[in-house]
Design an enzyme around this catalytic site. Structure first.
Site, PDB file in Angstrom:
ATOM      1  N   GLU A   1       0.855  -1.190   0.000  1.00 43.36           N
ATOM      2  CA  GLU A   1       0.000   0.000   0.000  1.00 43.36           C
ATOM      3  C   GLU A   1       0.895   1.245   0.000  1.00 43.36           C
ATOM      4  O   GLU A   1       1.913   1.236   0.696  1.00 43.36           O
ATOM      5  CB  GLU A   1      -0.914   0.058   1.227  1.00 43.36           C
ATOM      6  CG  GLU A   1      -2.007   1.105   1.018  1.00 43.36           C
ATOM      7  CD  GLU A   1      -2.991   1.268   2.192  1.00 43.36           C
ATOM      8  OE1 GLU A   1      -4.035   1.862   1.991  1.00 43.36           O
ATOM      9  OE2 GLU A   1      -2.673   0.812   3.293  1.00 43.36           O
TER      10      GLU A   1
ATOM     11  N   GLY B   1       2.879   2.407  10.730  1.00 38.69           N
ATOM     12  CA  GLY B   1       2.741   1.783  12.039  1.00 38.69           C
ATOM     13  C   GLY B   1       2.365   0.322  11.880  1.00 38.69           C
ATOM     14  O   GLY B   1       2.897  -0.553  12.563  1.00 38.69           O
TER      15      GLY B   1
ATOM     16  N   MET C   1       0.071  -2.485   8.790  1.00 40.79           N
ATOM     17  CA  MET C   1      -0.534  -2.578   7.458  1.00 40.79           C
ATOM     18  C   MET C   1      -1.456  -3.787   7.390  1.00 40.79           C
ATOM     19  O   MET C   1      -1.059  -4.895   7.724  1.00 40.79           O
ATOM     20  CB  MET C   1       0.592  -2.679   6.410  1.00 40.79           C
ATOM     21  CG  MET C   1       0.113  -2.898   4.997  1.00 40.79           C
ATOM     22  SD  MET C   1      -0.878  -1.486   4.423  1.00 40.79           S
ATOM     23  CE  MET C   1      -2.069  -2.338   3.400  1.00 40.79           C
TER      24      MET C   1
ATOM     25  N   ASN D   1      -2.710  -5.981   5.321  1.00 38.66           N
ATOM     26  CA  ASN D   1      -2.756  -7.040   4.304  1.00 38.66           C
ATOM     27  C   ASN D   1      -3.712  -8.150   4.739  1.00 38.66           C
ATOM     28  O   ASN D   1      -3.643  -8.625   5.873  1.00 38.66           O
ATOM     29  CB  ASN D   1      -1.362  -7.628   4.118  1.00 38.66           C
ATOM     30  CG  ASN D   1      -0.303  -6.571   4.049  1.00 38.66           C
ATOM     31  OD1 ASN D   1      -0.312  -5.748   3.163  1.00 38.66           O
ATOM     32  ND2 ASN D   1       0.604  -6.553   5.026  1.00 38.66           N
TER      33      ASN D   1
ATOM     34  N   HIS E   1      -7.468  -1.923  14.931  1.00 42.38           N
ATOM     35  CA  HIS E   1      -7.558  -1.066  13.750  1.00 42.38           C
ATOM     36  C   HIS E   1      -7.357  -1.903  12.483  1.00 42.38           C
ATOM     37  O   HIS E   1      -8.174  -1.879  11.558  1.00 42.38           O
ATOM     38  CB  HIS E   1      -6.496   0.029  13.846  1.00 42.38           C
ATOM     39  CG  HIS E   1      -6.382   0.910  12.649  1.00 42.38           C
ATOM     40  ND1 HIS E   1      -6.823   2.210  12.633  1.00 42.38           N
ATOM     41  CD2 HIS E   1      -5.876   0.685  11.411  1.00 42.38           C
ATOM     42  CE1 HIS E   1      -6.597   2.734  11.443  1.00 42.38           C
ATOM     43  NE2 HIS E   1      -6.014   1.827  10.675  1.00 42.38           N
ATOM     44  N   GLU E   2      -6.268  -2.663  12.463  1.00 37.62           N
ATOM     45  CA  GLU E   2      -5.971  -3.442  11.250  1.00 37.62           C
ATOM     46  C   GLU E   2      -7.016  -4.528  11.030  1.00 37.62           C
ATOM     47  O   GLU E   2      -7.356  -4.844   9.886  1.00 37.62           O
ATOM     48  CB  GLU E   2      -4.561  -4.045  11.326  1.00 37.62           C
ATOM     49  CG  GLU E   2      -3.424  -3.034  11.550  1.00 37.62           C
ATOM     50  CD  GLU E   2      -3.442  -1.834  10.611  1.00 37.62           C
ATOM     51  OE1 GLU E   2      -3.989  -1.951   9.502  1.00 37.62           O
ATOM     52  OE2 GLU E   2      -2.921  -0.766  11.003  1.00 37.62           O
TER      53      GLU E   2
ATOM     54  N   HIS F   1     -10.028  -3.210   9.258  1.00 35.49           N
ATOM     55  CA  HIS F   1      -9.815  -3.133   7.810  1.00 35.49           C
ATOM     56  C   HIS F   1     -10.093  -4.461   7.101  1.00 35.49           C
ATOM     57  O   HIS F   1     -10.310  -4.462   5.890  1.00 35.49           O
ATOM     58  CB  HIS F   1      -8.355  -2.778   7.512  1.00 35.49           C
ATOM     59  CG  HIS F   1      -8.008  -1.329   7.648  1.00 35.49           C
ATOM     60  ND1 HIS F   1      -8.768  -0.311   7.115  1.00 35.49           N
ATOM     61  CD2 HIS F   1      -6.934  -0.727   8.218  1.00 35.49           C
ATOM     62  CE1 HIS F   1      -8.168   0.851   7.369  1.00 35.49           C
ATOM     63  NE2 HIS F   1      -7.061   0.630   8.043  1.00 35.49           N
TER      64      HIS F   1
HETATM   65  N1  BES Z   1      -3.385   1.176   5.841  1.00 38.18           N
HETATM   66  C1  BES Z   1      -2.689   1.853   6.868  1.00 38.18           C
HETATM   67  C2  BES Z   1      -1.230   2.034   6.575  1.00 38.18           C
HETATM   68  C3  BES Z   1      -0.958   2.790   5.283  1.00 38.18           C
HETATM   69  C4  BES Z   1      -1.714   3.866   4.913  1.00 38.18           C
HETATM   70  C5  BES Z   1       0.061   2.386   4.470  1.00 38.18           C
HETATM   71  C6  BES Z   1      -1.470   4.520   3.726  1.00 38.18           C
HETATM   72  C7  BES Z   1       0.326   3.054   3.298  1.00 38.18           C
HETATM   73  C8  BES Z   1      -0.453   4.137   2.916  1.00 38.18           C
HETATM   74  C9  BES Z   1      -2.858   1.152   8.205  1.00 38.18           C
HETATM   75  O1  BES Z   1      -4.097   0.573   8.383  1.00 38.18           O
HETATM   76  C10 BES Z   1      -2.767   2.223   9.248  1.00 38.18           C
HETATM   77  O2  BES Z   1      -3.659   2.990   9.365  1.00 38.18           O
HETATM   78  N2  BES Z   1      -1.666   2.268   9.983  1.00 38.18           N
HETATM   79  C11 BES Z   1      -1.422   3.292  10.961  1.00 38.18           C
HETATM   80  C12 BES Z   1      -1.440   2.707  12.324  1.00 38.18           C
HETATM   81  C13 BES Z   1      -2.828   2.739  12.834  1.00 38.18           C
HETATM   82  C14 BES Z   1      -3.072   1.795  13.920  1.00 38.18           C
HETATM   83  C15 BES Z   1      -3.253   4.105  13.281  1.00 38.18           C
HETATM   84  C16 BES Z   1      -0.083   3.881  10.703  1.00 38.18           C
HETATM   85  O3  BES Z   1       0.687   3.238  10.001  1.00 38.18           O
HETATM   86  O4  BES Z   1       0.201   4.961  11.193  1.00 38.18           O
HETATM   87 ZN    ZN Z   2      -5.600   1.945   8.735  1.00 40.98          ZN
END
Ligand code: BES
Ligand code: ZN
Length: 847
Positions: free
Chosen positions: A121, A257, A259, A261, A292-293, A296
């Site tokens: 992503e 933080g 991802m 998948n 959170h994940e 998704h």
């Molecule tokens: N999908 C995101 C990570 C992401 C977003 C990767 C856009 C590449 C582009 C993931 O679900 C996410 O939101 N991660 C957060 C942590 C979350 C628990 C708040 C992050 O990486 O900050």
């Molecule tokens: Zn997210």
């Protein structure tokens, strides 16, 4: 703005059968992919980035193709249109930029090792194999992988392994066909990983994995959370977890933080692993990130946005659901308090700066995503809007709407409107009409509440901190008052409610708006309304106390009220024992700190006030954790000790030193909740070269990411030039500071301290090309623009900031943050010049 062609318009993929051969030694991979689908045109295109494509075959015949690196594409000429299978041969390089296929580095027992994993992503699947790398191009994936395998190493992917027996002979790892999904959700992880598994009520296999640099039991906490969160979502959404397994793997190097998948969620280590000596806060954040994940897996994976402009929808929703689910499985944590003290103040501050983006923004090219991906807006504001909507609809209708949404759109793609339609169908309310103003407009309103001639007047206008142009924006504001007899929503700029005294006589308690603090606005109570709220402050619930303090602080930052008013407000809080109020105090202290000069009388008065304020909690909780105490007590202690040490309270300083000495041969063993304070205190009061070496060596050796962060932050309290130089010399040494940690763990705390600010700011400017080359595509790159703006408070620094960043305004990745950064620093300078004297007087007047 760059626009981009959508390749799905010419070829609709159905299935990818991918083979990858990975050579870790040579840092290369090669492979082939059989792409089945329907060609709608005689010239079609696949995404590829930095791949070498050697052939494209149709029915074993070579086809003509051209590589187009500018558009990250390979264009293929077809003899016919229609349903077909193309076979593409390719190879590529494994690089360290934490996208596509990339290595993570770690050490076990002195031996350097690597894990190879993926981050696709938003649009990096194209770095691993040619594909239509657009969220709308859903297809099924069959993956098989070969690599230079050694004893004990494993491969994880989205789906269960098939043909394990054959693999034992051939070394070829093969995975079952995925459901229809977007390319950005494909993933694998290869290495000497260890894990634990358990089953959900419905039989889904949940597994958690890490490198062997960690104790296996560090995985227990997240495994338990993952199982229970999946059980919760299945019940709440009314839709079963869609695939056979749910694996979670912690990676030593990670850009974001975590991802989501599908079936193989990847994490930064601090967000999946829980060390034996951990804080309540860090465990809560693990639970929130896992939740959170997992949200998704339904919202994002099963149903996916059509295009990246609706990424906010994915993220806002998941950011809301993480709180809903953790609250359901661990009600005693009062996890919504974490949002009130964490995400919310971020959103309220950032969204008050003119020039901020709206939650929904157009994205023409996926390269813009990192730049538009403002966490305070996309996550914090977005989820606040979702909480607001959920309350407006009520949980039953909200859930019913989600069920309609999932059932109608599963394995397919949507736009925001599809969600509003489903929620409207379930609730009978016009959701789009309610949400549009909140999503499409930047900023948020302040509602002024006052009584004029027995009429209650409520009026709204956009709330700004710093220079701004008012565009007379209006929002439909859910008032959520504690009084009966008011309309539900304020839809006009101004509303007059006559007969205030009658209204007051029919209601109890101080008049309040935005109860539970779920709607995205703040209130400016005036006159008697304010006096009554403040008089009753100590009797209100903890959320309301925090809310009122936060609102008064924001009003002070905007110049709407005097900052000096916060001082008498603080003095009312000396008997408070809740975490929310302890946090509120910490936030106000941070706000007032900008007015105080080092060593000044005002600073001394302020410190004395803080010490008095925290005395009760300090006496109550002591320094060291007590067996069996509540989580809240531990969290309040953390604030209390930190504030007491900030205030140079003698007893606290002495005790902290004693605890340090008690643990000096094993500083990791200092109880995690006070470790940060103890380590920082030691640097502040007893810095030596040996102490600095101890911290730096321990930083390199420990595998506990939270402890690492504490050590770096503690070091930032140095008052020795030699230490600053020593730290600066390590920043580019990846064996000491991982690039993923540079901005947050090192740059920020050192930049924040007056003593080291200049040296770190100079370092960043002098090493800008290196920072850009190393982190240019990374999620943390813009932090190097944001952090200085958060810290700087002199005209000289503002000028330096402008001189350095203004020439870079045409760099799309940082341009908005530069403009907003200049506004932020200027607003702070204005505030200091208008309010410093008044704040000093207010401090002198405290008895
Ligand atoms: N999908 C995101 C990570 C992401 C977003 C990767 C856009 C590449 C582009 C993931 O679900 C996410 O939101 N991660 C957060 C942590 C979350 C628990 C708040 C992050 O990486 O900050
Ligand atoms: Zn997210």
């Amino acid at each position: 703005m760059k626009t981009v062609e959508h390749f799905i318009e010419k070829f609709v993929p159905e299935n990818y059968n991918i083979f990858l051969d990975i050579n870790r030694q040579a840092k290369t991979f090669s492979g082939n992919v059989a792409i089945s689908g329907e060609a709608l045109d005689s010239v079609i295109s696949f995404h590829q980035k930095d791949l070498t494509v050697t052939s494209v075959l149709l029915d074993n015949q070579n086809l003509e193709f051209t590589i187009d690196n500018d558009n990250e594409a390979v264009h293929v000429e077809l003899p016919e249109t229609g349903i077909m299978t193309l076979v593409v041969e390719f190879s590529g390089k494994i690089t360290d930029n934490m996208t596509g296929i990339y290595p993570s580095y770690y050490t076990v027992d002195g031996v350097k090792k690597e894990v190879i994993s993926t981050q696709f992503e938003s649009h990096f699947a194209r770095e691993a194999f040619p594909c239509i790398d657009e969220p709308e191009a859903k297809a099924t994936f069959d993956l098989s992988i070969k690599f230079d395998q050694t004893e004990g190493e494993i491969v994880l992917s989205n789906m269960p392994e098939v043909d394990a027996e054959r693999r034992k002979e051939t070394g070829l790892w093969t995975f079952d066909t995925t459901p229809r999904m977007s390319s950005y959700l494909l993933a694998f992880a290869i290495g000497d990983l260890q894990g634990k598994t358990a089953k959900t009520k419905n039989g889904t296999e949940v597994g958690v994995f890490s490198t062997k640099a960690h104790a296996l039991k560090a995985l227990d906490f997240s495994l338990d959370i993952a199982v229970r969160v999946i059980d919760f979502y299945e019940e709440y959404f009314g839709v079963k977890y869609p695939i056979p397994l749910s694996y979670h793997v912690a990676l030593p190097d990670f850009s974001a933080g975590a991802m989501e998948n599908w079936g193989l969620v990847t994490y930064r280590e601090v967000y999946l692993l829980v060390d034996e000596n951990s804080t309540v806060k860090s465990r809560q954040s693990v639970a929130l990130v896992v939740a959170h994940e997992l949200a998704h897996q339904w919202f994002g994976n099963l149903v996916t946005m059509k295009w990246w402009d609706d990424l906010w929808l994915n993220e806002s929703f998941a950011n809301m659901m993480e709180y809903v689910s953790v609250d359901a499985i661990e009600p005693s944590w009062n996890i919504f308090e974490d949002f009130q003290t964490g995400g919310l103040p971020l959103a309220l501050k950032r969204d008050a700066t003119d020039g901020v983006q709206s939650a929904h923004v157009e994205v023409k090219h996926p390269d813009e995503i990192n730049t538009l991906f403002d966490p305070a807006i996309v996550y914090a504001k977005g989820s606040r809007l979702m909480h607001m909507l959920r309350r407006w609809l009520g949980d039953d209708d909200f859930r019913a709407g989600l069920k309609i949404y999932f059932e109608k759109h599963q394995y397919s793609n949507t736009i925001g409107r599809d969600l509003w339609d489903a929620l409207s169908e379930a609730s009978g309310k016009d959701v789009a009409a309610f949400m549009d103003a909140w999503l499409e407009q930047p900023g948020y309103p302040v509602v002024t509440a006052e009584v004029v001639d027995d009429t209650l007047v409520l009026s709204q206008k956009q709330f700004f901190i710093g220079e701004s142009v008012d565009e007379n924006r209006i929002w439909p504001i859910p008032l959520n008052s504690n009084w009966k007899g008011l309309p539900d929503t304020l839809t006009e700029a101004r509303l007059e409610i006559p007969n205030y005294s009658k209204l007051a006589s029919e209601n109890d308690g101080a008049f309040r708006l935005n109860t539970e603090n779920t709607a995205h606005y703040i209130t400016n109570y005036k006159g008697d309304l304010l006096d009554t709220v403040l008089e009753q402050l100590t009797e209100l619930d903890a959320v309301s106390k925090l809310q009122i303090i936060q609102e008064r602080r924001l009003l002070a930052e905007s110049g709407e009220i005097s900052y000096a008013e916060l001082v008498p407000l603080l003095t009312k809080l000396s008997d408070e024992t809740s975490y929310l109020v302890a946090e509120a105090i910490s936030q106000v202290v941070e706000g007032l700190d900008i007015f105080l000069e080092e060593g000044s009388q005002a600073q001394a008065q302020f410190k004395a006030l803080i010490s008095r304020l925290m005395q009760k909690n300090y006496d109550r909780l002591g320094f060291e954790p007590k067996a069996g105490e509540s989580d809240e007590d531990e969290m309040v202690r953390q604030n209390t000790i930190s504030l007491m040490l900030y205030a140079d309270n003698e007893d606290a300083v002495t005790k902290a030193e004693a605890i340090f000495h008690q643990h000096k041969d094993n500083i990791e063993a200092i109880p995690a909740s006070i470790r940060m304070s103890v380590l920082a205190n030691q640097i502040k009061h007893a810095e030596t070269e040996e102490l600095v070496s101890l911290y730096l060596d321990t930083y390199v050796k420990t595998n506990d990411g939270n402890f690492k962060r504490q050590l770096a932050s503690a070091l930032s309290n140095t008052k020795e030039n030699a230490t600053v130089e020593r730290v600066l010399a390590e920043l580019k040494n990846k064996d000491v500071v991982k690039p993923q940690d540079l901005a947050m763990s090192w740059y920020r705390p050192f930049l924040d301290k007056p003593f080291s600010q200049g040296a770190f700011w100079t370092w960043a400017r002098e090493n800008w090309d290196w920072i850009k080359a190393t982190l240019g595509g990374d999620m943390s790159f813009d932090k190097f623009v944001i952090y200085p703006a958060n810290s700087f408070k002199t005209t000289e620094r503002l000028e330096e900031y402008k001189a350095f960043f203004e020439p870079q305004l045409n760099d799309m990745a940082i341009s908005r943050n530069i403009t907003m950064g200049i506004k932020e620093i200027s607003a702070r300078l204005d505030l200091i010049s208008t309010s410093k004297v008044a704040v000093e007087e207010a401090l002198a007047a405290v008895k």
